[in-house]
Design a protein around this motif. Structure first.
Motif: not given
Length: 310
Positions: A124-151
Motif C-alpha cells: 500500500n505504498k508507492f513502490i507497491d503500486y508501481f510494481a503492481t502496475t508493471i505486473a499488470v502491464l506485463g500480463i495485459s500486453i501480448p508477447s507479439f505486441v511487446m516484441a514489436g514495441l521492443m524492436q
C-alpha cells in the motif's frame, strides 16, 4: 515416490496416444495436401510424391504407420525440405529454442519474484503500486505486441540490441524478454499475495518479536513458503514459454523449432507438423511431472498421491 512416477508415466503415455491420434485426424480432415500450392505440377509427379510419402494409402494404413514410426521416434521425411527429415529439423532447431526458453524462464522467475517481494514489503505504498502496475502491464500486453514495441524503441530508436537474427547472447535478450514479461507479471502477483499472507502468520510475528530485520525475515522465513505458488506455476510457465516462442521466433527470425513449426503449418508439411507436435507434447508433460516431483523437495510435508506414506 516410485509408484507415483510409474503411475504418472502411464497417464502421460495415454495422453500422448490421444494427442497423436487427434493430430493425425485433424491433419487428415484439413482440406488440400502438401503439394496443392505447387504451380504447373503434373498429376503424374503429384501421384508419385503421394506414393512416396504413403498419402495414397487408406487412412487406417497411414494411421498405423504413423503410430509405429512415432513409437520408434522416426517422424519421417519433410514433404517440403529436400533431403531433410523431421528428426534433423528437431535436432537443429530445438537447442536454439531450448536456450531461448531457459533464458525466458530465468528472466520471468527473476523479475516476477523480485517485483512480488518489493510489492509485498512496501504494501500500500508507492513502490507497491508501481510494481503492481508493471505486473499488470506485463500480463495485459501480448508477447507479439511487446516484441514489436521492443524492436522499434529499443533496437531501432536506441540501438541497444539487434532487431532480429541469432548470432550470440545479445540477439537473445529482446525475444527472451518479450516471452518472459507476461509470465513475470503472473509470478509477481502470486509472490505478492503469498508473501502478504505469510507476513501475517504466527512464525513471522514471532520473528519480529525477536527483533529480526525485515529483509532477514523475508529471505530466511517467508520467501521459501511464498515460493510454493511459483513452483506450481512452473508447469504452465513451461507451456507458455514453449508456445510463446512460436510467434516470437518468427518475429525475430530465430532459427528455432517454433519457427519451423509455424512454417510447417504454412507449408502443410504433415510430417514436420505431427513430429514437432508430439515432441513438444513429450517435453511439456515430463516438465509438469518434474514440477510435481520438485514439490517434495521444496516442502517435505507434501505427500504424493500413490506414493509411500511418510
Amino acid at each position: 515416490m516410485l509408484k507415483y512416477i510409474i503411475k504418472r508415466i502411464i497417464h502421460i503415455l495415454i495422453a500422448l496416444f490421444i494427442i497423436i491420434t487427434a493430430t493425425f485426424f485433424l491433419m487428415k480432415a484439413a482440406p488440400g495436401n502438401p503439394f496443392a500450392s505447387e504451380r504447373n505440377f503434373p498429376p503424374e509427379i503429384e501421384a508419385n510424391l503421394k506414393a512416396k510419402y504413403g498419402l495414397d494409402n487408406p487412412w487406417y494404413i497411414q494411421y498405423k504407420d504413423y503410430l509405429v514410426n512415432t513409437l520408434t521416434f522416426d517422424f519421417g521425411e519433410s514433404m517440403k525440405y529436400k533431403n531433410r527429415s523431421t528428426n534433423d529439423i528437431i535436432a537443429d532447431g530445438f537447442p536454439v529454442s531450448l536456450s531461448l526458453g531457459l533464458e525466458a524462464m530465468f528472466l520471468a522467475v527473476g523479475i516476477g519474484v523480485l517485483l512480488g517481494i518489493i510489492a509485498a514489503l512496501y504494501h500500500n505504498k508507492f513502490i507497491d503500486y508501481f510494481a503492481t502496475t508493471i505486473a499488470v502491464l506485463g500480463i495485459s500486453i501480448p508477447s507479439f505486441v511487446m516484441a514489436g514495441l521492443m524492436q522499434y524503441f529499443i533496437s531501432l530508436k536506441l540501438g541497444l540490441f539487434p532487431v532480429a537474427g541469432w548470432n550470440g547472447f545479445k540477439y537473445s535478450v529482446l525475444p527472451a524478454l518479450a516471452i518472459a514479461l507476461t509470465h513475470a507479471g503472473y509470478i509477481a502477483k502470486l509472490v505478492r499475495s503469498s508473501m502478504l499472507e505469510e507476513n501475517n502468520s504466527e512464525y513471522v510475528k514471532l520473528a519480529r518479536a525477536k527483533g529480526l530485520g525485515k529483509w532477514t525475515i523475508t529471505f530466511k522465513h517467508t520467501l521459501r513458503n511464498a515460493l510454493m505458488p511459483v513452483i506450481t506455476y512452473l508447469g504452465p510457465l513451461t507451456a507458455g514459454v514453449v508456445t510463446g516462442s512460436f510467434v516470437i521466433e518468427q518475429i525475430f527470425a530465430i532459427p528455432g523449432l517454433g519457427r519451423h513449426f509455424v512454417q510447417s503449418i504454412t507449408n502443410r508439411d504433415y510430417t514436420v507438423i505431427m513430429g514437432t507436435t508430439v515432441f513438444y507434447a513429450i517435453i511439456l508433460m515430463f516438465a509438469v511431472l518434474l514440477v510435481d516431483i520438485l514439490y517434495t523437495f521444496i516442502d517435505p510435508r507434501i505427500k504424493l498421491k500413490g506414493g509411500a506414506k511418510k
